[in-house]
Design an enzyme around this catalytic site. Sequence first.
Site, mmCIF file in Angstrom:
data_model
loop_
_atom_site.group_PDB
_atom_site.id
_atom_site.type_symbol
_atom_site.label_atom_id
_atom_site.label_comp_id
_atom_site.label_asym_id
_atom_site.label_seq_id
_atom_site.Cartn_x
_atom_site.Cartn_y
_atom_site.Cartn_z
ATOM 1 N N ASP A 81 0.827 -1.204 0.000
ATOM 2 C CA ASP A 81 0.000 0.000 0.000
ATOM 3 C C ASP A 81 0.867 1.262 0.000
ATOM 4 O O ASP A 81 1.716 1.445 0.869
ATOM 5 C CB ASP A 81 -0.890 -0.032 1.243
ATOM 6 C CG ASP A 81 -2.076 0.892 1.143
ATOM 7 O OD1 ASP A 81 -2.012 1.865 0.382
ATOM 8 O OD2 ASP A 81 -3.073 0.640 1.842
ATOM 9 N N GLY A 128 -4.542 3.594 -8.291
ATOM 10 C CA GLY A 128 -4.590 3.937 -9.704
ATOM 11 C C GLY A 128 -3.662 5.051 -10.120
ATOM 12 O O GLY A 128 -3.730 5.528 -11.266
ATOM 13 N N ASP A 183 -10.153 4.006 -2.308
ATOM 14 C CA ASP A 183 -10.818 3.002 -1.485
ATOM 15 C C ASP A 183 -12.332 2.957 -1.686
ATOM 16 O O ASP A 183 -12.995 3.985 -1.833
ATOM 17 C CB ASP A 183 -10.551 3.271 -0.005
ATOM 18 C CG ASP A 183 -9.094 3.063 0.379
ATOM 19 O OD1 ASP A 183 -8.322 2.588 -0.479
ATOM 20 O OD2 ASP A 183 -8.742 3.376 1.530
#
Length: 393
Positions: A145, A197, A218
């Site tokens: 992440d 993205g 999210d």
Amino acid sequence: MRTFVALTIAFVTAVIPVYGQAGIAATPPMGWNSWNHFAGHVTDADVRAAADELVSTGMRDAGYVYVNVDDTWQGKRDADGVLHPNDRFPDMKALGDYIHSKGLKFGIYSSPGAKTCGGYEGSLGHEAQDAKMYAAWGVDFLKYDLCSFQDNMHKAEAEHPDDPNAANALMVAAYKKMGDALKATGRPIVYSLCQYGVDQPWKWGPGLGANMWRTTDDINDTYGRMIAIGFSQAGLAKYAGPGHWNDPDMLEVGNGGMTEDEYKTHMSLWVLLAAPLLAGNDLTKMSEADKSILMNKEAIAIDQDALGKQGDRLYESGDLDVWTKPLSGGRVAVGLFNRSWSVRDVSVDLEKIGFKGNAKVWNVWQGKDMGRRSGVYTSRIPKHGVTLLVVSK
């Protein structure tokens, strides 16, 4: 930095046909992730309970095999840089062994930054060390992440104001570093990029050994957010295939924020998108409706179809959408979506999707053979609802 950017782009272009390690994620990964329901409060006991439920409910046998621990499992690094879990996770190797004993696979979470989104230890400067540790624990899936690495990107932008690619090149290099580290362990580990993205990862993710990459920010457990994410995937189908998948984020089915029709829309759209199916609910408290949506064999078969094609929008008219997904054996999955606040008729011209004359139409959610049809097929759909079809010759 300009030279570095050029080299990064050249690298990605050179290796983009290579989709991670052979045989990994031949179909979109399926499983469960802790974040949507448990967020920062997840414990070892919660994860073991999820593993138990995947087996007892039949979800494992339906294809949900990954048990993924998201953010906040991390403790502190010792003097040698070894990262230890916090007191909610006393023994990660033992947890992985338990998950594997159930015929399931073990997933974990980290960040290319110094800190995760929750403020826990990331992998910056410890990529190879962490990858070896994950492999020793028996990890089968890594969600990586972006989080605090965005601070590094902002710094690169400030230091190189004349180079618009500086920040994104730094990000690509960071994801490549962990991809290389995972490959070097020799263990097959699904590599999931979670960077919302940024800079179109569908174009460069495969070249870094990634098997899936987030295409959006999210999701949350609301109809508006879910459809905004799902329908934004139009046009991305050509970037997905065996070993490399677009990821519009995890499933919210069963978390209580949407109606049954809305959750069917959620599941239908995700399977048409050949999206990874990662349940995000409390598996110990599923209703029969939740189970029927998550474990519908025909819906899952659309997602997991061996042809490996992502679906795309056929056409849109106001609040009505028609999406199609090519399937093996010359079949086509069709989603008729009603985004309006009233009951509406939604139609598809079967000839336009390759079926001249009679075609066999199967309604997935009704589990019903709709008989032989030709010409325009119309379905009456409730507000925020969907009709999911499989059409064959």
